[in-house]
Scaffold this active site. Structure first.
Site, PDB file in Angstrom:
ATOM      1  N   LYS A  32      33.418  74.706  54.648  1.00  0.00           N
ATOM      2  CA  LYS A  32      34.559  73.822  54.376  1.00  0.00           C
ATOM      3  C   LYS A  32      35.751  74.107  55.296  1.00  0.00           C
ATOM      4  O   LYS A  32      36.434  73.184  55.720  1.00  0.00           O
ATOM      5  CB  LYS A  32      34.982  73.922  52.915  1.00  0.00           C
ATOM      6  CG  LYS A  32      35.688  75.204  52.548  1.00  0.00           C
ATOM      7  CD  LYS A  32      36.243  75.137  51.141  1.00  0.00           C
ATOM      8  CE  LYS A  32      36.962  76.420  50.789  1.00  0.00           C
ATOM      9  NZ  LYS A  32      38.139  76.679  51.619  1.00  0.00           N
ATOM     10  N   THR A  33      35.988  75.400  55.606  1.00  0.00           N
ATOM     11  CA  THR A  33      37.111  75.733  56.489  1.00  0.00           C
ATOM     12  C   THR A  33      36.891  75.136  57.873  1.00  0.00           C
ATOM     13  O   THR A  33      37.822  74.644  58.515  1.00  0.00           O
ATOM     14  CB  THR A  33      37.283  77.256  56.583  1.00  0.00           C
ATOM     15  OG1 THR A  33      37.468  77.783  55.267  1.00  0.00           O
ATOM     16  CG2 THR A  33      38.478  77.623  57.450  1.00  0.00           C
ATOM     17  N   ASP A 223      43.639  72.356  51.058  1.00  0.00           N
ATOM     18  CA  ASP A 223      42.474  73.228  50.892  1.00  0.00           C
ATOM     19  C   ASP A 223      42.463  73.789  49.465  1.00  0.00           C
ATOM     20  O   ASP A 223      43.501  73.879  48.817  1.00  0.00           O
ATOM     21  CB  ASP A 223      42.552  74.367  51.908  1.00  0.00           C
ATOM     22  CG  ASP A 223      41.240  75.130  52.032  1.00  0.00           C
ATOM     23  OD1 ASP A 223      40.209  74.647  51.522  1.00  0.00           O
ATOM     24  OD2 ASP A 223      41.248  76.215  52.644  1.00  0.00           O
ATOM     25  N   GLU A 224      41.274  74.180  48.984  1.00  0.00           N
ATOM     26  CA  GLU A 224      41.109  74.792  47.652  1.00  0.00           C
ATOM     27  C   GLU A 224      41.800  73.939  46.578  1.00  0.00           C
ATOM     28  O   GLU A 224      42.540  74.446  45.727  1.00  0.00           O
ATOM     29  CB  GLU A 224      41.680  76.216  47.637  1.00  0.00           C
ATOM     30  CG  GLU A 224      41.104  77.149  48.683  1.00  0.00           C
ATOM     31  CD  GLU A 224      39.678  77.593  48.383  1.00  0.00           C
ATOM     32  OE1 GLU A 224      39.067  77.063  47.432  1.00  0.00           O
ATOM     33  OE2 GLU A 224      39.169  78.454  49.124  1.00  0.00           O
ATOM     34  N   GLN A 254      34.124  76.425  41.672  1.00  0.00           N
ATOM     35  CA  GLN A 254      34.837  77.659  42.009  1.00  0.00           C
ATOM     36  C   GLN A 254      36.282  77.638  41.509  1.00  0.00           C
ATOM     37  O   GLN A 254      37.139  78.347  42.033  1.00  0.00           O
ATOM     38  CB  GLN A 254      34.800  77.891  43.523  1.00  0.00           C
ATOM     39  CG  GLN A 254      33.386  78.092  44.063  1.00  0.00           C
ATOM     40  CD  GLN A 254      33.379  78.443  45.543  1.00  0.00           C
ATOM     41  OE1 GLN A 254      33.858  79.492  45.941  1.00  0.00           O
ATOM     42  NE2 GLN A 254      32.819  77.545  46.354  1.00  0.00           N
ATOM     43  N   ARG A 606      29.317  85.280  46.769  1.00  0.00           N
ATOM     44  CA  ARG A 606      29.955  86.105  47.812  1.00  0.00           C
ATOM     45  C   ARG A 606      28.894  86.836  48.638  1.00  0.00           C
ATOM     46  O   ARG A 606      29.171  87.309  49.733  1.00  0.00           O
ATOM     47  CB  ARG A 606      30.886  87.160  47.212  1.00  0.00           C
ATOM     48  CG  ARG A 606      32.080  86.667  46.379  1.00  0.00           C
ATOM     49  CD  ARG A 606      32.877  85.614  47.049  1.00  0.00           C
ATOM     50  NE  ARG A 606      32.423  84.298  46.641  1.00  0.00           N
ATOM     51  CZ  ARG A 606      32.666  83.174  47.305  1.00  0.00           C
ATOM     52  NH1 ARG A 606      33.319  83.216  48.438  1.00  0.00           N
ATOM     53  NH2 ARG A 606      32.216  82.010  46.870  1.00  0.00           N
TER      54      ARG A 606
END
Length: 751
Positions: A32-33, A223-224, A254, A606
């Site tokens: 996504k980044t 973002d997020e 998330q 993770r």
């Protein structure tokens, strides 16, 4: 030139979407980044002025890395992007427009410690019980109100909130909020929540300002998005309302920060606000093995409230997930540390390849002890940061007060440090006088001769003169020159230089490191504003991830909440027991339990190569030994993805307390009697006029010595530290001190 060939089809479609609202639903490890970075670069390459793009991230570190990547592709003009955290971007707007809500451009940003200190002062001033009104609880309540855009007056008029306070037997919370709010305003200070609250106030009451920024930001990217709270969501919506070119990136699976006010409804209901939105699903995971991805999918599938997506990967199947069952939390730590040791030796891995995750910080103790016993270096992520150390906060407080002499919390730190004979009673009187007269503390200090006589009055006036000198010196200097002047002339440098203990030497080195950091800030060619005020703003907005260099080779230990956005080859998720994970505080509703499951999903995802899950049959909590049941989340992972490790011992009766603990529990407690009274500690020692230190090379263990600051003591032991000798001396009135002999001034008396 931007190369889109390395993107998959879904990523490429998201990057090249032209106009209108869009949501990028990005599964864990799906890049996504990269998509967000490419999206901004693509907009610039297709003619959009960087000045007209606003990108909101959750760490400044992420913003810096993204901006550098965009600059490398599109050129130096990309430095004009408005990119950063919500707090950093809105503080920038408030620096420029804050006068419209009653704040100057040099307002102070309070960190959590500053806010708690002020709340303690408010509670004391209102004669309330600080055990009932605990500062941390009060601050959380105030934060909740501000993030819901409820000011103190609205709070006191809200029957529901007031009723809740009465039911909790804390009816004065609203009054504390109002007093805290007013004290911050008089100090020309904002806490983190104020940066959002006052930006909303600014836009609501000044349509010309709102129109200005709506016109500037033709494209808004967030973002997020699943972690945004109500105020962040509303501000974003306002800024994007003119052009509707809003791009939100996130993953509802998330969303784990409800306790901070994050609202998962923002991403779940995005379509209601923007019915013509385009949705781009990033479902290919590039991070983890197939086993880990499939296990995570099966876990999160148990949540009913979620957006539809199916994460998959082309990566290799990898190892099965290892399940380790320990008899106690201490054995859990031992098994984790031995597993890390063996994996390192067998596969030639680095410590930095491993991370240990836990639900609560309290779990770290047993794990730390186990790692120390096998000499595995580690770091606790989210521990005390450089800028939270006392000596650094003291130095920064001098700088803050120089820039903003109405900053009450900075004043309390520095007015009598180093000592000037201005005690707590005098400081309290200054604050009370300012409150009574509804003026700033600086107004009282500047006219101290009216309120204080003799030595105290002179001391306050000298302090005021010192600050005025700093203000003059700082007016036209860069951050480094101003900071150097302040630190040298405040007496801080002398104070720490003269303390030759190991602790004092470390503090002196930390002050030097602070100056090095300010020098680096000043020398940075990217810094538009190199003033001291700009530097203070930068560090006030740092997060744990911004402070983390990630360069050293140590095992990382952290809570799962802190692990969000990170990845490691090998992950250990510890304490998978009922009432611990899921937490007993998160079982009162389906929404809470689903958030706990999302937290477990974040922890699983993770891991890149190997995942180990551990739980204990018994665990000490709150000083009591408890029998534990395995977490329900373990049952949600299909058996084909897991294997049981049999290395742990003591499982003949896993659900019962081992016999040794049972016997210990049954033994009657012996009452503690004849406690020695605590020795009174002196605060100063004055050496005789003929005091002359002896040659430290003559020093030996067992000698009686005299120190100019700590008085008389006995040398316990002498050893080498970093090629220098140090002595541990037990002083009669100051306790044990460790001194470097090359600096220590010790006079030898006798054995």
């Amino acid at each position: 030139m931007l190369d889109l060939g390395s993107l998959n089809e879904s990523q490429r479609n998201a990057v090249t979407h032209k106009e209108g609202p869009m949501m990028v639903l990005a599964g864990a490890g799906s890049g996504k980044t990269r998509v967000l970075t490419y999206r901004i670069a693509w907009l610039i390459e297709n003619g959009m002025d960087p000045f007209n793009i606003l990108a909101l991230t959750f760490t400044n570190k992420a913003a810096r890395e993204m901006k550098e990547r965009i600059i490398s592709v599109t050129g130096e003009d990309a430095r004009n992007l408005w990119m950063g955290t919500f707090h950093s971007v809105f503080s920038r707007i408030l620096r420029a427009e804050g006068n419209k809500v009653g704040f100057p451009s040099n307002f102070t940003i309070y960190d959590t410690d500053d806010s708690k200190s002020l709340i303690r002062s408010v509670i004391k001033g209102l004669n309330l019980d600080d055990k009932l009104y605990k500062p941390n609880m009060v601050l959380n309540r105030i934060s909740m109100a501000k993030n819901s855009l409820i000011g103190p007056d609205e709070y006191l008029e809200n029957e529901s909130l007031v009723s809740e306070d009465y039911e909790s037997q804390r009816p004065e919370l609203g009054r504390i909020y109002k007093e805290y709010f007013e004290r911050c305003f008089r100090s020309q200070a904002m806490d983190f929540d104020d940066l959002l609250y006052y930006t909303h106030l600014l836009f609501s009451n000044n349509m010309d300002v709102l129109n200005k920024y709506q016109d500037r930001f033709r494209f808004v990217l967030v973002d997020e998005f699943q972690d945004t709270n109500y105020s962040q969501y509303l501000l974003t919506k306002k800024l994007a309302s003119r052009f509707q070119n809003i791009c939100v990136v996130g993953d509802d699976a998330q969303s784990i920060y409800a306790f901070r006010g994050a609202d998962i409804g923002n991403i779940l209901n995005f379509e209601k606000d923007y019915p013509d939105q385009e949705v781009f699903k990033l479902e290919q995971n590039y991070r983890s093995t197939k086993t880990i991805v499939e296990a995570a999918n099966h876990v999160i599938a148990n949540n009913k409230t979620q957006l539809s997506k199916e994460v998959w990967t082309d990566n290799e199947p990898g190892e099965r997930i290892e399940l380790v069952r320990a008899s106690t939390d201490s054995e859990e730590g031992r098994l984790v540390s031995s597993s890390i040791f063996q994996e390192k030796m067998n596969k030639q891995l680095r410590n930095a390849d491993f991370a240990i995750l836990y639900r609560t910080n309290a779990q770290s103790r047993a794990l730390e002890e186990a790692l120390r016993k096998v000499n595995i270096p580690y770091r606790i992520y989210g521990g005390i940061s450089f800028y939270q150390r006392k000596e650094i906060k003291d130095a920064l407080a001098y700088m803050r007060f120089t820039i903003n002499p109405k900053d009450e919390e900075a004043l309390k730190r520095i007015i009598n440090f180093p000592k000037r004979g201005i005690g707590p009673t005098t400081i309290s009187k200054i604050i009370v006088l300012a409150e009574e007269r509804k003026v700033s503390i600086w107004d009282i200090i500047g006219e101290a001769h009216k309120y204080f006589k003799g030595k105290i009055g002179n001391g306050i006036m000298e302090f005021a003169s010192l600050i005025k000198h700093f203000q003059l010196e700082s007016a036209n200097k860069d951050a480094y020159s101003a900071a150097e002047t302040i630190i040298k002339n405040s007496g801080l440098l002398k104070e720490y230089y003269e303390d030759k203990s190991i602790e004092g030497l470390a503090r002196y080195e930390n002050i030097q490191e602070l100056l090095s950091g300010i020098r680096e800030f000043t020398d940075n060619t990217d810094s538009e504003d190199r003033s001291l005020a700009s530097f203070l703003q930068d560090i006030a907005l740092l997060t744990d991830q911004d402070n983390d260099s990630g360069d050293d080779d140590r095992v990382t230990m952290m809570t799962i909440h802190a692990a969000k956005g990170l990845e490691f080859d090998h992950i250990f998720i510890t304490g998978l027991e009922e009432d611990l994970f899921p937490s007993q505080m998160m079982m009162s509703s389906r929404a809470d339990l689903e958030e706990e499951r999302r937290l477990f999903y974040v922890a699983i995802t993770r891991a890149k190569k190997k995942l180990v899950l551990t739980h204990a049959a018994t665990r000490y909590r709150y000083g009591m030994l408890n029998s534990c049941e395995p977490s329900r989340f373990l049952e949600e992972i299909p058996s084909q993805f897991v294997f049981q490790n049999q290395r742990a011992t003591g499982f003949a009766r896993a659900s019962s307390i081992p016999p040794a603990y049972a016997r210990r529990k049954e033994q009657p407690k012996t009452p503690v009697t004849n406690l020695r009274p605590l020795k009174k500690v002196k605060t100063s020692y004055k050496p005789p006029a003929d005091f002359v230190p002896d040659d430290p090379s003559k020093l030996a263990e067992g000698m009686k010595v005299e120190h100019p600051k700590f008085g008389f003591g006995m040398v316990g032991k002498i050893e080498v530290y970093n090629h220098q000798k140090k002595a541990v001396v037990n002083f009669d009135d100051f306790g044990e001190k460790t001194l470097l002999l090359s600096f220590a001034k010790l006079k030898i008396h006798a054995k």
